[in-house]
Design a protein around this motif. Structure first.
Motif, mmCIF file in Angstrom:
data_model
loop_
_atom_site.group_PDB
_atom_site.id
_atom_site.type_symbol
_atom_site.label_atom_id
_atom_site.label_comp_id
_atom_site.label_asym_id
_atom_site.label_seq_id
_atom_site.Cartn_x
_atom_site.Cartn_y
_atom_site.Cartn_z
ATOM 1 N N ALA A 292 37.924 10.877 105.989
ATOM 2 C CA ALA A 292 37.618 11.339 104.636
ATOM 3 C C ALA A 292 38.511 10.629 103.620
ATOM 4 O O ALA A 292 39.644 10.272 103.922
ATOM 5 N N ALA A 293 37.970 10.439 102.440
ATOM 6 C CA ALA A 293 38.767 9.904 101.341
ATOM 7 C C ALA A 293 39.763 10.972 100.903
ATOM 8 O O ALA A 293 39.453 12.165 100.934
ATOM 9 N N THR A 294 40.950 10.540 100.520
ATOM 10 C CA THR A 294 41.960 11.485 100.041
ATOM 11 C C THR A 294 42.111 11.356 98.540
ATOM 12 O O THR A 294 42.347 10.263 98.018
ATOM 13 N N ILE A 295 41.960 12.490 97.864
ATOM 14 C CA ILE A 295 42.211 12.583 96.430
ATOM 15 C C ILE A 295 43.458 13.431 96.265
ATOM 16 O O ILE A 295 43.562 14.506 96.864
ATOM 17 N N VAL A 296 44.404 12.958 95.469
ATOM 18 C CA VAL A 296 45.587 13.750 95.163
ATOM 19 C C VAL A 296 45.481 14.219 93.718
ATOM 20 O O VAL A 296 45.313 13.412 92.805
ATOM 21 N N GLY B 263 42.469 28.926 96.677
ATOM 22 C CA GLY B 263 41.091 28.466 96.769
ATOM 23 C C GLY B 263 40.339 28.486 95.451
ATOM 24 O O GLY B 263 39.226 27.978 95.366
ATOM 25 N N GLU B 264 40.944 29.076 94.415
ATOM 26 C CA GLU B 264 40.311 29.140 93.101
ATOM 27 C C GLU B 264 40.824 28.073 92.138
ATOM 28 O O GLU B 264 40.263 27.882 91.066
ATOM 29 N N ALA B 265 41.902 27.378 92.505
ATOM 30 C CA ALA B 265 42.441 26.307 91.665
ATOM 31 C C ALA B 265 41.446 25.143 91.659
ATOM 32 O O ALA B 265 40.649 24.987 92.586
ATOM 33 N N TYR B 266 41.482 24.312 90.622
ATOM 34 C CA TYR B 266 40.462 23.263 90.516
ATOM 35 C C TYR B 266 40.470 22.276 91.687
ATOM 36 O O TYR B 266 39.399 21.820 92.102
ATOM 37 N N PRO B 267 41.629 21.901 92.288
ATOM 38 C CA PRO B 267 41.542 20.946 93.404
ATOM 39 C C PRO B 267 40.720 21.480 94.583
ATOM 40 O O PRO B 267 39.906 20.743 95.158
ATOM 41 N N ALA B 268 40.907 22.748 94.950
ATOM 42 C CA ALA B 268 40.131 23.326 96.052
ATOM 43 C C ALA B 268 38.652 23.406 95.685
ATOM 44 O O ALA B 268 37.772 23.126 96.516
ATOM 45 N N GLN B 269 38.380 23.766 94.444
ATOM 46 C CA GLN B 269 36.984 23.854 94.008
ATOM 47 C C GLN B 269 36.345 22.466 93.935
ATOM 48 O O GLN B 269 35.174 22.300 94.262
ATOM 49 N N ARG C 70 28.113 17.980 97.924
ATOM 50 C CA ARG C 70 27.289 16.843 97.489
ATOM 51 C C ARG C 70 27.297 15.710 98.506
ATOM 52 O O ARG C 70 26.883 14.589 98.202
ATOM 53 N N GLY C 71 27.822 15.996 99.708
ATOM 54 C CA GLY C 71 27.792 15.008 100.779
ATOM 55 C C GLY C 71 28.948 14.018 100.766
ATOM 56 O O GLY C 71 28.917 13.042 101.519
ATOM 57 N N LYS C 72 29.946 14.237 99.961
ATOM 58 C CA LYS C 72 31.103 13.342 99.904
ATOM 59 C C LYS C 72 32.133 13.809 100.921
ATOM 60 O O LYS C 72 32.444 14.995 101.002
ATOM 61 N N ARG C 73 32.656 12.887 101.693
ATOM 62 C CA ARG C 73 33.684 13.241 102.668
ATOM 63 C C ARG C 73 35.048 13.018 102.027
ATOM 64 O O ARG C 73 35.541 11.889 101.979
ATOM 65 N N VAL C 74 35.588 14.091 101.502
ATOM 66 C CA VAL C 74 36.858 14.005 100.787
ATOM 67 C C VAL C 74 37.776 15.156 101.174
ATOM 68 O O VAL C 74 37.325 16.217 101.602
ATOM 69 N N ARG C 75 39.048 14.901 100.980
ATOM 70 C CA ARG C 75 40.077 15.932 101.103
ATOM 71 C C ARG C 75 40.862 15.862 99.808
ATOM 72 O O ARG C 75 41.361 14.802 99.438
ATOM 73 N N VAL C 76 40.927 16.973 99.090
ATOM 74 C CA VAL C 76 41.651 17.016 97.824
ATOM 75 C C VAL C 76 42.972 17.745 98.063
ATOM 76 O O VAL C 76 42.975 18.909 98.463
ATOM 77 N N VAL C 77 44.063 17.045 97.820
ATOM 78 C CA VAL C 77 45.402 17.591 98.004
ATOM 79 C C VAL C 77 45.913 18.089 96.651
ATOM 80 O O VAL C 77 45.929 17.329 95.678
ATOM 81 N N ASN C 78 46.332 19.337 96.611
ATOM 82 C CA ASN C 78 46.869 19.912 95.380
ATOM 83 C C ASN C 78 48.367 19.622 95.318
ATOM 84 O O ASN C 78 49.162 20.231 96.032
ATOM 85 N N ASN D 21 50.248 6.078 100.903
ATOM 86 C CA ASN D 21 49.424 4.872 100.954
ATOM 87 C C ASN D 21 48.081 5.254 101.547
ATOM 88 O O ASN D 21 47.989 6.118 102.413
ATOM 89 N N GLY D 22 47.026 4.634 101.052
ATOM 90 C CA GLY D 22 45.689 4.938 101.521
ATOM 91 C C GLY D 22 44.990 6.009 100.694
ATOM 92 O O GLY D 22 43.828 6.308 100.939
ATOM 93 N N THR D 23 45.702 6.573 99.705
ATOM 94 C CA THR D 23 45.076 7.555 98.821
ATOM 95 C C THR D 23 43.940 6.858 98.071
ATOM 96 O O THR D 23 44.103 5.754 97.562
ATOM 97 N N SER D 24 42.784 7.509 98.012
ATOM 98 C CA SER D 24 41.601 6.922 97.372
ATOM 99 C C SER D 24 41.597 7.079 95.862
ATOM 100 O O SER D 24 41.007 6.270 95.154
ATOM 101 N N LEU D 25 42.230 8.158 95.364
ATOM 102 C CA LEU D 25 42.193 8.462 93.940
ATOM 103 C C LEU D 25 43.279 9.474 93.607
ATOM 104 O O LEU D 25 43.556 10.369 94.403
ATOM 105 N N VAL D 26 43.860 9.334 92.416
ATOM 106 C CA VAL D 26 44.750 10.361 91.878
ATOM 107 C C VAL D 26 44.107 10.898 90.605
ATOM 108 O O VAL D 26 43.697 10.132 89.736
ATOM 109 N N ILE D 27 44.006 12.226 90.540
ATOM 110 C CA ILE D 27 43.601 12.875 89.296
ATOM 111 C C ILE D 27 44.893 13.372 88.677
ATOM 112 O O ILE D 27 45.572 14.231 89.239
ATOM 113 N N PHE D 28 45.235 12.792 87.546
ATOM 114 C CA PHE D 28 46.537 13.015 86.911
ATOM 115 C C PHE D 28 46.370 13.898 85.687
ATOM 116 O O PHE D 28 45.643 13.552 84.761
#
Length: 148
Positions: free
Chosen positions: A8-12, A27-33, A41-49, A70-77
């Motif tokens: 899975a892609a990793t989003i931090v 589970g109610e914080a935006y990263p989990a949601q 939506r069929g995306k294989r991702v893991r979102v790290v809070n 290293n290897g993180t696919s995206l950071v939402i800052f």
């Protein structure tokens, strides 16, 4: 399941209290949601809070390498407003530069994205519904930034 997560892609999600999800269940914080929305939506991702209540961009910069492997696919800052409130220097540019030098795309989530969403009584932090609406708004940007 371990194999699926490894592929899975990793989003931090890097930020302060509105990333952490102050006042709501994990589970109610935006990263989990966001993870739930992208998975549905069929995306294989893991979102790290990687949000910390009260954090400044200086604190985020200090912990950047430990929370964004290293290897993180995206950071939402999400810089938040603690720099101004605490009189701390804004290190947003340095965070973005360091991530860019590592080839990690960044989606900046400004405080303007919180306007008009349902807030808790403190007027600063979102309700579970507000975090869901935020996750829905950021999902297309996250998917596009990862090229998925």
């Amino acid at each position: 399941m371990g194999v699926a997560l490894a592929e899975a892609a990793t989003i931090v999600a890097l930020g302060a209290s509105n990333t952490y999800g102050k006042g709501v269940a994990r589970g109610e914080a935006y990263p989990a949601q966001l993870q739930a929305i992208l998975s549905a939506r069929g995306k294989r991702v893991r979102v790290v809070n990687a949000g910390i209540n009260g954090d400044t961009t200086e604190g985020m910069l200090r912990r950047l390498d430990s929370v964004v492997p290293n290897g993180t696919s995206l950071v939402i800052f999400q810089p938040g407003g603690n720099d101004r409130r605490k009189g701390s220097p804004d290190r947003s540019g340095e965070i973005q530069s360091r991530l860019a030098s590592r080839g990690i795309p960044v989606v900046v989530m400004g405080n303007d994205m919180l306007r008009g969403l349902p807030h808790q009584p403190d007027g600063v932090h979102l309700t579970p519904e507000g975090y869901h609406m935020l996750a829905e708004a950021i999902a297309p940007r996250a998917a596009a930034a990862m090229g998925r």
